[in-house]
Design a protein around this motif. Sequence first.
Motif, PDB file in Angstrom:
ATOM      1  N   VAL A  13      65.027   5.602 -20.605  1.00 15.55           N
ATOM      2  CA  VAL A  13      65.208   6.303 -21.864  1.00 15.55           C
ATOM      3  C   VAL A  13      66.521   7.232 -21.972  1.00 15.55           C
ATOM      4  O   VAL A  13      66.655   8.180 -22.618  1.00 15.55           O
ATOM      5  CB  VAL A  13      64.145   7.263 -22.218  1.00 15.55           C
ATOM      6  CG1 VAL A  13      62.945   6.445 -22.337  1.00 15.55           C
ATOM      7  CG2 VAL A  13      63.955   8.233 -20.943  1.00 15.55           C
ATOM      8  N   THR A  14      67.553   6.757 -21.259  1.00 18.96           N
ATOM      9  CA  THR A  14      69.013   7.275 -21.039  1.00 18.96           C
ATOM     10  C   THR A  14      69.449   7.537 -22.374  1.00 18.96           C
ATOM     11  O   THR A  14      70.306   8.639 -22.673  1.00 18.96           O
ATOM     12  CB  THR A  14      69.879   6.715 -20.226  1.00 18.96           C
ATOM     13  OG1 THR A  14      69.318   6.403 -18.959  1.00 18.96           O
ATOM     14  CG2 THR A  14      71.302   7.580 -19.882  1.00 18.96           C
ATOM     15  N   ARG A  15      69.386   6.739 -23.381  1.00 16.62           N
ATOM     16  CA  ARG A  15      69.999   6.868 -24.626  1.00 16.62           C
ATOM     17  C   ARG A  15      69.436   7.952 -25.443  1.00 16.62           C
ATOM     18  O   ARG A  15      70.127   8.400 -26.471  1.00 16.62           O
ATOM     19  CB  ARG A  15      69.784   5.478 -25.502  1.00 16.62           C
ATOM     20  CG  ARG A  15      68.376   5.401 -25.892  1.00 16.62           C
ATOM     21  CD  ARG A  15      68.222   3.954 -26.451  1.00 16.62           C
ATOM     22  NE  ARG A  15      69.141   3.534 -27.736  1.00 16.62           N
ATOM     23  CZ  ARG A  15      68.968   2.686 -28.375  1.00 16.62           C
ATOM     24  NH1 ARG A  15      68.468   1.547 -28.169  1.00 16.62           N
ATOM     25  NH2 ARG A  15      69.810   2.458 -29.451  1.00 16.62           N
ATOM     26  N   ASN A  16      68.512   8.534 -25.056  1.00 11.94           N
ATOM     27  CA  ASN A  16      67.765   9.642 -25.518  1.00 11.94           C
ATOM     28  C   ASN A  16      68.159  10.865 -24.939  1.00 11.94           C
ATOM     29  O   ASN A  16      67.630  12.183 -25.158  1.00 11.94           O
ATOM     30  CB  ASN A  16      66.364   9.606 -25.547  1.00 11.94           C
ATOM     31  CG  ASN A  16      65.852   8.408 -26.508  1.00 11.94           C
ATOM     32  OD1 ASN A  16      65.834   8.287 -27.724  1.00 11.94           O
ATOM     33  ND2 ASN A  16      65.333   7.419 -25.614  1.00 11.94           N
ATOM     34  N   ALA A  17      69.356  10.946 -24.211  1.00 17.53           N
ATOM     35  CA  ALA A  17      69.878  12.068 -23.672  1.00 17.53           C
ATOM     36  C   ALA A  17      69.833  13.405 -24.429  1.00 17.53           C
ATOM     37  O   ALA A  17      69.342  14.459 -23.800  1.00 17.53           O
ATOM     38  CB  ALA A  17      71.119  11.768 -23.137  1.00 17.53           C
ATOM     39  N   ALA A  18      70.304  13.221 -25.722  1.00 18.35           N
ATOM     40  CA  ALA A  18      70.466  14.534 -26.534  1.00 18.35           C
ATOM     41  C   ALA A  18      69.017  14.908 -26.839  1.00 18.35           C
ATOM     42  O   ALA A  18      69.041  16.384 -26.947  1.00 18.35           O
ATOM     43  CB  ALA A  18      70.922  13.983 -27.834  1.00 18.35           C
TER      44      ALA A  18
END
Length: 597
Positions: free
Chosen positions: A162-167
């Motif tokens: 879920v790295t793309r959801n860092a924000a």
Amino acid sequence: MASPTAAAAAAPSHRFLLLLFLALLLAPFASAAAPHRHRLPSRHLASLNASAPPTTYFEVDRPIRPPLGSIGPCSTLLLSHSFGATYGRPPVTAAYAPPECLAAARTRGGSLALAVLEWSADCRGRQFDRIFGVWLSGAELLRSCTAEPRATGILWSVSRDVTRNAALLAEPGEVAVYLGNIVDQTYTGVYHVNLTLHLYFHPAPPPLSQQADLIVPISRSLPLNDGQWFAIQNATDVQSKSLAIPSNTYRAVLEVFVSFHGSDEFWYTNPPDEYIEANNISNLPGNGSFREVVVRVDGQVVGAVWPFTVIYTGGINPLLWRPITGIGSFNLPTYDIDITPFLGKLLDGKEHNFGFSVTNALDVWYIDANLHLWLDHKSKKTVGSLVIYDAPPLALGVKSGFSGLDGKFLTNASRHVSATGWVKSSFGEVTTTFYQRFSYANSNVFTTNGTVQVVNQTIDAKSGIFVKDASAVLLSEEVHKVFPLYIYTGTSDQVGDEYSLVSLVKLGVNDKMVSGGKLGFSYRSLRNAQSARDTMRVKKNLVVGGLGNTHQVYKYMGTDGCYFRDVSSRNYTIISDKSDGSCSKRSPSGSDRFSLQ
């Protein structure tokens, strides 16, 4: 939400096999139905030795490896809960605070390298498979299906990058999990769940950040007595949400979550309505074998999803998926649609409508999306314009021929969507082209007075993105995915309320991606092929015996590494398992053929 339906009696011999599926074997959607009406509980499971160790179920996938040089993990338990009588009740929630290690890494000048969401669960007794979702502040992070338990107990876990959801992970919020389960004297399985977040860090900021600056959920808001997904119930149903995006956005990508249930759980096996009407068959899904999710912004088609045919852990024949589950069943895929070319219409500060529909849909499809936005922090407003747009109507053709309960239905479809637009920001004027090209072929054949059905289907999906500025190509990426599917089912030896069911399933994912440009080169190649066969004995709507065999070959090669696994099982037991994480030229078995053998 669909109304619950009582368990159906065994199909009489004169009815064809698909009706048998839908009356006995399919599991309706977990979050919007009473106890499952379609699947067959296993009588013989209850007599097993309850003191035996639990069985570990798994979906074959490559391990998530932390990047070289990264530090971690820093692990945080987000939620722990036992899902018993949770159907029709609000999702389980827990307050989310960014882990202290995340802020500490940024203070030291580091950055997030990898974020992994881990779902681990156990269950004992008898229970149907249940669909569930995990949301953070309204944005879905995981869509999955539970495993069907046995008397001795089962264990399984799912890990999702879920790295793309860092924000999203960097801000306080709320975790919500919906798993609609029913527990009574017959269905005794309670799902005991732990949800954990694992973080890994780079010691320094990366040269370029690939993650979005803002993630906007396109989903239903709490409070709800269901999941936060939209429920699409028929072909005319359009579910949507209106929202305004920041005026300094320079890139936008929709990540779409899709799952299909109830009358459309096996949409690819459905005959046309004319066949059902001609044979005067009730309680049988129709509308043919083609489905697509259409995504619109302010009524304009911006892309489509032709979904992979996920078979859940109780699907078609539950003995096929123990302990190796169907491709995508534990970690349902998502689908990206780049809407950057349309930003010129969305940067006016007004709300715009994001809508979803499903061609030929029957009850029910669960759909939502996350809108990933990249913001220009050096300016308050970006501007843009759509300069080329091409989205002709869907091309769909069906050839039918049948006599009584025997017949053949050939369905072909194609669609093309492409758009080019420019956005001017502090980075200069950048032009983005995004396209999708789909083709579909399905052969659906009924023989032996409708007691044998053979489905042969291929979905071919190509997409690409081309980004350039005045001086260079920033990104040129093409993705090609092919989803082959073959299903054979037949009933025989029926005496009274007892009969045999033979099932053969072959499904796969062939996925290739090549990316280049100023930002660097990368590629991936995946061949994931699964074949399963079973002979099952059914009496009084209960599975009283059977033999299931499953074989899967998974081969991945890419700039981020390689992984190979060849694994076979028979009736809960792994009989062969070979794996290799190196990038050698030959796999341990010397072959990655898509074979039924």
